[in-house]
Design an enzyme around this catalytic site. Structure first.
Site, PDB file in Angstrom:
ATOM      1  N   LYS A  53      52.286  39.354   8.620  1.00 14.73           N
ATOM      2  CA  LYS A  53      51.184  38.681   9.331  1.00 14.73           C
ATOM      3  C   LYS A  53      51.163  39.136  10.791  1.00 14.73           C
ATOM      4  CE  LYS A  53      51.375  34.676   6.289  1.00 14.73           C
ATOM      5  NZ  LYS A  53      51.906  33.328   6.062  1.00 14.73           N
ATOM      6  N   GLN A  97      55.485  28.697   8.575  1.00 16.38           N
ATOM      7  CA  GLN A  97      55.706  29.365   7.295  1.00 16.38           C
ATOM      8  C   GLN A  97      56.393  28.412   6.313  1.00 16.38           C
ATOM      9  OE1 GLN A  97      54.601  32.501   6.421  1.00 16.38           O
ATOM     10  NE2 GLN A  97      55.295  31.950   4.377  1.00 16.38           N
ATOM     11  N   ASP A 120      45.908  27.916   9.346  1.00 13.00           N
ATOM     12  CA  ASP A 120      46.245  27.943   7.917  1.00 13.00           C
ATOM     13  C   ASP A 120      45.377  26.946   7.140  1.00 13.00           C
ATOM     14  OD1 ASP A 120      48.031  29.844   7.041  1.00 13.00           O
ATOM     15  OD2 ASP A 120      49.818  28.700   7.591  1.00 13.00           O
TER      16      ASP A 120
END
Ligand code: NDP
Length: 287
Positions: A53, A97, A120
């Site tokens: 990412k 994460q 997200d």
């Protein structure tokens, strides 16, 4: 006949390329978009995801920073880090994460991220907005799947869509997006009976179970579009999905490969969300 391959890698490169002018215009105004990724612990797959990412961000001109906390870090340390990043004007997007170590309550952590920086799309406010049909930030994987379907000209309106998996980050939000686009949606899970026959009814079959090669050729309607979300490392080191790719691609009309399908699209949509977060924050008067 072999299925058409839905090439997420090249579409993701296109999406990232299309963000460059927005990134440049923000940078001209001294507001280069910035993404902060928080990684707790040593999970090797999580490390790879975060590194990928960060690399994709840099390629798109988005600044990225990685915040690492040890495996045994208390929840409080993570919440303090999130609070600091929420207040940091150079950070427009924050991602935590997953999965997190046992001692940390993921729901409390996700709720601590400012919804305006929740690129997200996992905060209850953004998920609620998606449910209402007026999305804020949409989670990257479902958004990436919709983009892939659209780009490939897969007809969603009126289609029978069957999703295997009901997680909050993939299955459920994807079901909402397909529904909003007028598909008739069935969500299956580990307690579903007659999974194979339900799957065979699908015009669009999505596998998001975390079970390698769960979807076999006899579960697929001839000509269906098969979307494989799963990512697994096989014993021989290859990356495989939830779909038994070879035999299924003989039956399906179109199919996403693993790797090179949904994975790169997830990252591209994350970057798109970060750029949008920077644009929205730049449009606000300074506090
Ligand atoms: P979760 O483990 O959170 O959810 C898995 C879902 O699959 C659950 O709803 C579970 O049912 C269901 N399930 C498990 N086994 C079966 C079965 N035998 N039959 C039917 N349903 C089953 O996983 P995620 O949604 O987070 O991820 C799914 C996969 O996608 C993983 O391989 C993950 O690595 C990958 N992934 C890939 C991404 C990408 O960018 N390509 C992004 C995110 C995830 P139940 O609810 O009953 O337990």
């Amino acid at each position: 006949m072999a299925a058409k391959i839905l090439d997420g890698k090249s579409l993701a490169a296109e999406v990232r390329g299309s963000l460059k002018s927005a990134v440049a215009s923000l940078a001209d105004r001294g507001a280069r978009p910035g993404l902060a990724a928080i990684l707790v612990g040593e999970d090797p797959a999580s490390r790879i995801y975060v590194r990928n990412k960060a690399r994709a961000c840099e390629e798109a001109g988005v600044r990225s920073e990685i915040h690492e906390l040890p495996q045994g870090a208390p929840e409080r340390s993570l919440l303090e880090r999130i609070a600091a990043l929420n207040a940091d004007r150079a950070v427009h997007g924050i991602l935590v994460q997953l999965p997190l170590p046992r001692q940390i309550d993921a729901q409390r952590v996700l709720a601590a991220v400012s919804p305006a920086k929740d690129v997200d799309g996992f905060h209850a406010q953004n998920l609620g907005a998606l449910l209402q049909g007026s999305p804020g930030f949409v989670p990257g994987t479902p958004a990436g799947v919709m983009r892939l379907l659209d780009h490939a000209g897969v007809r969603v309106a009126g289609a029978r869509a069957v999703i295997l998996g009901r997680s909050t980050i993939v299955g459920k939000p994807l079901a909402l997006l397909l529904l909003q686009n007028d598909a008739t949606v069935t969500i299956c899970h580990s307690r579903t009976r007659e999974l194979a026959s339900l799957a065979r009814e699908a015009d669009i079959l999505v596998a998001a179970t975390g079970r390698p090669k769960l979807v076999t050729a006899n579960m697929v309607k001839p000509g269906a579009c098969v979307v494989d979300i799963g990512i697994h490392r096989a014993p021989d080191g290859r990356i495989v999905g939830d779909v038994d790719f070879g035999p299924v691609s003989e039956v399906a009309g179109s199919i996403t490969p693993v790797p090179g399908g949904v994975g790169p699209m997830t990252i591209a949509m994350l970057i798109a969300n970060t750029v949008r977060a920077a644009e929205l924050s730049n449009a606000q008067p300074a506090a």
